[in-house]
Design a protein around this motif. Structure first.
Motif, PDB file in Angstrom:
ATOM      1  N   LEU A  25     -56.330 -37.027   9.119  1.00  0.00           N
ATOM      2  CA  LEU A  25     -55.022 -36.851   8.011  1.00  0.00           C
ATOM      3  C   LEU A  25     -53.872 -37.624   8.624  1.00  0.00           C
ATOM      4  CD1 LEU A  25     -54.330 -35.994   5.187  1.00  0.00           C
ATOM      5  CD2 LEU A  25     -53.694 -33.897   6.559  1.00  0.00           C
ATOM      6  N   LEU A  26     -53.724 -37.048   9.899  1.00  0.00           N
ATOM      7  CA  LEU A  26     -52.120 -37.642  10.333  1.00  0.00           C
ATOM      8  C   LEU A  26     -52.163 -38.380  11.685  1.00  0.00           C
ATOM      9  CD1 LEU A  26     -50.508 -34.166   9.938  1.00  0.00           C
ATOM     10  CD2 LEU A  26     -50.363 -35.987   8.488  1.00  0.00           C
ATOM     11  N   GLY A  27     -53.201 -38.740  12.170  1.00  0.00           N
ATOM     12  CA  GLY A  27     -53.622 -39.399  13.460  1.00  0.00           C
ATOM     13  C   GLY A  27     -52.806 -40.692  13.284  1.00  0.00           C
ATOM     14  N   ARG A  28     -53.077 -41.590  12.594  1.00  0.00           N
ATOM     15  CA  ARG A  28     -52.276 -42.806  12.545  1.00  0.00           C
ATOM     16  C   ARG A  28     -51.075 -42.792  12.120  1.00  0.00           C
ATOM     17  NH1 ARG A  28     -55.800 -47.254   9.022  1.00  0.00           N
ATOM     18  NH2 ARG A  28     -57.819 -46.429   9.244  1.00  0.00           N
ATOM     19  N   ALA A  29     -50.380 -42.138  11.356  1.00  0.00           N
ATOM     20  CA  ALA A  29     -49.299 -42.006  11.145  1.00  0.00           C
ATOM     21  C   ALA A  29     -48.164 -41.348  12.215  1.00  0.00           C
ATOM     22  CB  ALA A  29     -48.893 -41.227   9.760  1.00  0.00           C
ATOM     23  N   LEU A  30     -48.745 -40.394  12.788  1.00  0.00           N
ATOM     24  CA  LEU A  30     -48.059 -39.747  14.051  1.00  0.00           C
ATOM     25  C   LEU A  30     -48.210 -40.953  15.209  1.00  0.00           C
ATOM     26  CD1 LEU A  30     -49.241 -36.170  14.078  1.00  0.00           C
ATOM     27  CD2 LEU A  30     -46.907 -36.986  13.600  1.00  0.00           C
ATOM     28  N   GLY A  31     -49.333 -41.671  15.333  1.00  0.00           N
ATOM     29  CA  GLY A  31     -49.178 -42.523  16.572  1.00  0.00           C
ATOM     30  C   GLY A  31     -48.309 -43.806  16.234  1.00  0.00           C
ATOM     31  N   ALA A  32     -48.029 -44.083  14.863  1.00  0.00           N
ATOM     32  CA  ALA A  32     -46.843 -45.171  14.588  1.00  0.00           C
ATOM     33  C   ALA A  32     -45.555 -44.657  14.830  1.00  0.00           C
ATOM     34  CB  ALA A  32     -47.171 -45.636  13.130  1.00  0.00           C
ATOM     35  N   VAL A  33     -45.162 -43.487  14.628  1.00  0.00           N
ATOM     36  CA  VAL A  33     -43.860 -43.009  14.856  1.00  0.00           C
ATOM     37  C   VAL A  33     -43.670 -42.357  15.994  1.00  0.00           C
ATOM     38  CG1 VAL A  33     -43.436 -43.094  12.233  1.00  0.00           C
ATOM     39  CG2 VAL A  33     -44.268 -40.854  13.350  1.00  0.00           C
ATOM     40  N   LEU A  34     -44.348 -41.725  16.752  1.00  0.00           N
ATOM     41  CA  LEU A  34     -44.150 -40.910  17.804  1.00  0.00           C
ATOM     42  C   LEU A  34     -44.938 -41.861  19.012  1.00  0.00           C
ATOM     43  CD1 LEU A  34     -45.080 -37.405  16.722  1.00  0.00           C
ATOM     44  CD2 LEU A  34     -42.932 -38.320  17.149  1.00  0.00           C
ATOM     45  N   PRO A  35     -44.071 -41.327  20.357  1.00  0.00           N
ATOM     46  CA  PRO A  35     -44.833 -42.113  21.515  1.00  0.00           C
ATOM     47  C   PRO A  35     -45.982 -41.524  21.896  1.00  0.00           C
ATOM     48  CG  PRO A  35     -42.819 -40.618  21.934  1.00  0.00           C
ATOM     49  CD  PRO A  35     -42.926 -40.695  20.652  1.00  0.00           C
ATOM     50  N   ALA A  36     -46.832 -42.173  22.708  1.00  0.00           N
ATOM     51  CA  ALA A  36     -48.037 -41.952  23.385  1.00  0.00           C
ATOM     52  C   ALA A  36     -47.551 -42.131  24.906  1.00  0.00           C
ATOM     53  CB  ALA A  36     -49.124 -42.832  23.002  1.00  0.00           C
ATOM     54  N   GLY A  37     -48.119 -41.169  25.615  1.00  0.00           N
ATOM     55  CA  GLY A  37     -48.097 -41.270  26.960  1.00  0.00           C
ATOM     56  C   GLY A  37     -48.317 -39.871  27.972  1.00  0.00           C
ATOM     57  N   GLU A  38     -48.038 -40.068  29.403  1.00  0.00           N
ATOM     58  CA  GLU A  38     -47.948 -38.912  30.001  1.00  0.00           C
ATOM     59  C   GLU A  38     -47.319 -37.828  29.459  1.00  0.00           C
ATOM     60  OE1 GLU A  38     -47.477 -38.254  34.772  1.00  0.00           O
ATOM     61  OE2 GLU A  38     -48.383 -40.032  34.190  1.00  0.00           O
ATOM     62  N   GLY A  39     -47.771 -36.732  29.819  1.00  0.00           N
ATOM     63  CA  GLY A  39     -47.138 -35.404  29.420  1.00  0.00           C
ATOM     64  C   GLY A  39     -47.081 -35.068  28.063  1.00  0.00           C
ATOM     65  N   ALA A  40     -47.944 -35.563  27.212  1.00  0.00           N
ATOM     66  CA  ALA A  40     -47.908 -35.523  25.679  1.00  0.00           C
ATOM     67  C   ALA A  40     -48.266 -33.962  25.507  1.00  0.00           C
ATOM     68  CB  ALA A  40     -49.033 -36.426  24.925  1.00  0.00           C
ATOM     69  N   LYS A  41     -47.905 -33.245  24.465  1.00  0.00           N
ATOM     70  CA  LYS A  41     -48.136 -32.331  23.854  1.00  0.00           C
ATOM     71  C   LYS A  41     -49.346 -32.437  22.820  1.00  0.00           C
ATOM     72  CE  LYS A  41     -43.821 -29.779  24.578  1.00  0.00           C
ATOM     73  NZ  LYS A  41     -43.670 -28.402  24.780  1.00  0.00           N
ATOM     74  N   ARG A  42     -50.239 -31.485  22.727  1.00  0.00           N
ATOM     75  CA  ARG A  42     -51.451 -31.599  22.010  1.00  0.00           C
ATOM     76  C   ARG A  42     -51.128 -30.823  20.701  1.00  0.00           C
ATOM     77  NH1 ARG A  42     -56.451 -32.926  23.916  1.00  0.00           N
ATOM     78  NH2 ARG A  42     -57.358 -30.924  22.861  1.00  0.00           N
ATOM     79  N   LEU A  43     -51.598 -31.407  19.606  1.00  0.00           N
ATOM     80  CA  LEU A  43     -51.310 -30.909  18.070  1.00  0.00           C
ATOM     81  C   LEU A  43     -52.583 -30.677  17.476  1.00  0.00           C
ATOM     82  CD1 LEU A  43     -49.600 -30.474  15.655  1.00  0.00           C
ATOM     83  CD2 LEU A  43     -49.800 -32.780  15.090  1.00  0.00           C
ATOM     84  N   ASP A  44     -52.903 -29.348  16.929  1.00  0.00           N
ATOM     85  CA  ASP A  44     -54.295 -28.833  16.598  1.00  0.00           C
ATOM     86  C   ASP A  44     -53.928 -27.934  15.334  1.00  0.00           C
ATOM     87  OD1 ASP A  44     -57.013 -28.482  15.966  1.00  0.00           O
ATOM     88  OD2 ASP A  44     -57.249 -27.793  17.942  1.00  0.00           O
TER      89      ASP A  44
END
Length: 55
Positions: free
Chosen positions: A13-32
């Protein structure tokens, strides 16, 4: 802060949208998802859906 979406309904539902606006990288917090029927989430950030009977 970087956020990694756990594979499943939230990612679909939200993966692409969050990937577009939030940075990716080391130390990422997981969302579930969390709540009745979802078990114990293995994530630091959770979405709790509204329960149809209890709200």
């Amino acid at each position: 802060m970087p956020v990694e979406v756990v594979p499943g309904p939230v990612d679909e539902l939200l993966g692409r949208a969050l990937g577009a606006v939030l940075p990716a990288g080391e130390g990422a917090k997981r969302l579930d998802l969390a709540g009745p029927g979802f078990g114990e989430p293995a994530a630091e950030l959770v979405l709790v859906p509204v329960h149809p009977q209890t709200g």
